[in-house]
Scaffold this motif. Structure first.
Motif, PDB file in Angstrom:
ATOM      1  N   PHE A  42       0.835  -1.190   0.000  1.00 53.12           N
ATOM      2  CA  PHE A  42       0.000   0.000   0.000  1.00 53.12           C
ATOM      3  C   PHE A  42       0.877   1.250   0.000  1.00 53.12           C
ATOM      4  O   PHE A  42       1.939   1.268   0.624  1.00 53.12           O
ATOM      5  N   VAL A  43       0.420   2.294  -0.694  1.00 49.18           N
ATOM      6  CA  VAL A  43       1.169   3.550  -0.777  1.00 49.18           C
ATOM      7  C   VAL A  43       0.226   4.732  -0.575  1.00 49.18           C
ATOM      8  O   VAL A  43      -0.971   4.628  -0.822  1.00 49.18           O
ATOM      9  N   THR A  44       0.806   5.838  -0.164  1.00 54.39           N
ATOM     10  CA  THR A  44       0.031   7.070  -0.033  1.00 54.39           C
ATOM     11  C   THR A  44      -0.073   7.739  -1.396  1.00 54.39           C
ATOM     12  O   THR A  44       0.680   7.428  -2.321  1.00 54.39           O
ATOM     13  N   THR A  45      -0.968   8.682  -1.509  1.00 53.92           N
ATOM     14  CA  THR A  45      -1.131   9.426  -2.760  1.00 53.92           C
ATOM     15  C   THR A  45       0.137  10.203  -3.087  1.00 53.92           C
ATOM     16  O   THR A  45       0.559  10.242  -4.241  1.00 53.92           O
ATOM     17  N   ASP A  46       0.772  10.814  -2.075  1.00 55.54           N
ATOM     18  CA  ASP A  46       2.018  11.559  -2.299  1.00 55.54           C
ATOM     19  C   ASP A  46       3.113  10.652  -2.840  1.00 55.54           C
ATOM     20  O   ASP A  46       3.849  11.021  -3.753  1.00 55.54           O
ATOM     21  N   TRP A  47       3.236   9.456  -2.269  1.00 55.51           N
ATOM     22  CA  TRP A  47       4.251   8.511  -2.734  1.00 55.51           C
ATOM     23  C   TRP A  47       3.973   8.105  -4.170  1.00 55.51           C
ATOM     24  O   TRP A  47       4.873   8.035  -4.995  1.00 55.51           O
ATOM     25  N   ASP A  48       2.709   7.852  -4.471  1.00 55.56           N
ATOM     26  CA  ASP A  48       2.313   7.434  -5.815  1.00 55.56           C
ATOM     27  C   ASP A  48       2.609   8.529  -6.838  1.00 55.56           C
ATOM     28  O   ASP A  48       3.048   8.246  -7.950  1.00 55.56           O
ATOM     29  N   LEU A  49       2.405   9.793  -6.467  1.00 53.40           N
ATOM     30  CA  LEU A  49       2.707  10.906  -7.371  1.00 53.40           C
ATOM     31  C   LEU A  49       4.213  11.093  -7.535  1.00 53.40           C
ATOM     32  O   LEU A  49       4.700  11.405  -8.618  1.00 53.40           O
ATOM     33  N   MET A  50       4.972  10.892  -6.445  1.00 50.05           N
ATOM     34  CA  MET A  50       6.411  11.069  -6.490  1.00 50.05           C
ATOM     35  C   MET A  50       7.090   9.964  -7.321  1.00 50.05           C
ATOM     36  O   MET A  50       8.045  10.227  -8.040  1.00 50.05           O
ATOM     37  N   PHE A  51       6.577   8.754  -7.223  1.00 46.69           N
ATOM     38  CA  PHE A  51       7.164   7.628  -7.931  1.00 46.69           C
ATOM     39  C   PHE A  51       6.167   7.087  -8.950  1.00 46.69           C
ATOM     40  O   PHE A  51       5.802   5.913  -8.930  1.00 46.69           O
ATOM     41  N   ASP A  52       5.742   7.955  -9.834  1.00 44.03           N
ATOM     42  CA  ASP A  52       4.785   7.593 -10.876  1.00 44.03           C
ATOM     43  C   ASP A  52       5.381   6.512 -11.769  1.00 44.03           C
ATOM     44  O   ASP A  52       6.539   6.582 -12.153  1.00 44.03           O
ATOM     45  N   GLY A  53       4.616   5.518 -12.084  1.00 44.11           N
ATOM     46  CA  GLY A  53       5.096   4.456 -12.951  1.00 44.11           C
ATOM     47  C   GLY A  53       5.774   3.323 -12.210  1.00 44.11           C
ATOM     48  O   GLY A  53       6.406   2.477 -12.827  1.00 44.11           O
ATOM     49  N   SER A  54       5.672   3.287 -10.884  1.00 45.50           N
ATOM     50  CA  SER A  54       6.250   2.190 -10.118  1.00 45.50           C
ATOM     51  C   SER A  54       5.432   0.928 -10.333  1.00 45.50           C
ATOM     52  O   SER A  54       4.217   0.979 -10.503  1.00 45.50           O
ATOM     53  N   ASN A  55       6.119  -0.198 -10.318  1.00 41.99           N
ATOM     54  CA  ASN A  55       5.456  -1.480 -10.516  1.00 41.99           C
ATOM     55  C   ASN A  55       5.906  -2.473  -9.462  1.00 41.99           C
ATOM     56  O   ASN A  55       7.038  -2.426  -8.982  1.00 41.99           O
ATOM     57  N   LEU A  56       5.011  -3.374  -9.129  1.00 42.20           N
ATOM     58  CA  LEU A  56       5.269  -4.424  -8.168  1.00 42.20           C
ATOM     59  C   LEU A  56       5.239  -5.742  -8.923  1.00 42.20           C
ATOM     60  O   LEU A  56       4.241  -6.057  -9.569  1.00 42.20           O
ATOM     61  N   TYR A  57       6.326  -6.491  -8.863  1.00 41.10           N
ATOM     62  CA  TYR A  57       6.422  -7.736  -9.620  1.00 41.10           C
ATOM     63  C   TYR A  57       6.541  -8.931  -8.679  1.00 41.10           C
ATOM     64  O   TYR A  57       7.398  -8.930  -7.787  1.00 41.10           O
ATOM     65  N   PRO A  58       5.719  -9.951  -8.878  1.00 36.37           N
ATOM     66  CA  PRO A  58       5.892 -11.176  -8.091  1.00 36.37           C
ATOM     67  C   PRO A  58       7.029 -12.009  -8.692  1.00 36.37           C
ATOM     68  O   PRO A  58       7.139 -12.150  -9.903  1.00 36.37           O
ATOM     69  N   LEU A  59       7.892 -12.508  -7.836  1.00 40.51           N
ATOM     70  CA  LEU A  59       9.012 -13.335  -8.267  1.00 40.51           C
ATOM     71  C   LEU A  59       8.703 -14.793  -7.950  1.00 40.51           C
ATOM     72  O   LEU A  59       7.936 -15.094  -7.046  1.00 40.51           O
ATOM     73  N   SER A  60       9.300 -15.683  -8.667  1.00 39.97           N
ATOM     74  CA  SER A  60       9.100 -17.100  -8.373  1.00 39.97           C
ATOM     75  C   SER A  60      10.136 -17.546  -7.354  1.00 39.97           C
ATOM     76  O   SER A  60      11.232 -16.991  -7.259  1.00 39.97           O
ATOM     77  N   SER A  61       9.765 -18.545  -6.588  1.00 44.13           N
ATOM     78  CA  SER A  61      10.656 -19.065  -5.570  1.00 44.13           C
ATOM     79  C   SER A  61      10.572 -20.585  -5.558  1.00 44.13           C
ATOM     80  O   SER A  61       9.484 -21.148  -5.468  1.00 44.13           O
ATOM     81  N   ALA A  62      11.721 -21.238  -5.641  1.00 42.43           N
ATOM     82  CA  ALA A  62      11.760 -22.696  -5.635  1.00 42.43           C
ATOM     83  C   ALA A  62      11.710 -23.259  -4.212  1.00 42.43           C
ATOM     84  O   ALA A  62      11.396 -24.425  -4.025  1.00 42.43           O
ATOM     85  N   CYS A  63      11.983 -22.430  -3.214  1.00 41.83           N
ATOM     86  CA  CYS A  63      12.062 -22.940  -1.841  1.00 41.83           C
ATOM     87  C   CYS A  63      10.897 -22.492  -0.961  1.00 41.83           C
ATOM     88  O   CYS A  63      10.903 -22.745   0.231  1.00 41.83           O
TER      89      CYS A  63
END
Length: 87
Positions: A42-63
């Motif tokens: 979760f992010v604040t509106t200010d954070w979202d405006l400051m870091f426009d275009g940020s993405n969250l990617y799920p990574l795979s894990s074998a363990c």
């Protein structure tokens, strides 16, 4: 408890960062595994405006049966007009 948590999110005015790709962040074991999305960011509106275009990617894990999340941010930069001397 969930209503209190959602109420707090509303009070703080935060939004969830969406992560494209995987629909689930946890998968149970067995012949008919349970799949659910339990990991959130979760992010604040200010954070979202400051870091426009940020993405969250799920990574795979074998363990692990969890998908670790990778936050990749693009800092929003102000574009200044080109400097020109007056004629």
């Amino acid at each position: 408890m969930m209503q209190h948590f959602r109420g707090l999110l509303d009070k703080l005015q935060v939004t969830e960062l969406k992560h494209p790709g995987r629909l689930f962040s946890w998968t149970g074991q067995g012949s008919n595994p349970t799949q659910t999305k339990i990991d959130h960011a979760f992010v604040t509106t200010d954070w979202d405006l400051m870091f426009d275009g940020s993405n969250l990617y799920p990574l795979s894990s074998a363990c692990s049966d969890h998908a670790p999340l990778l936050l990749v941010g693009n800092e929003k930069r102000t574009k200044f007009p080109n400097f020109r001397f007056e004629s």
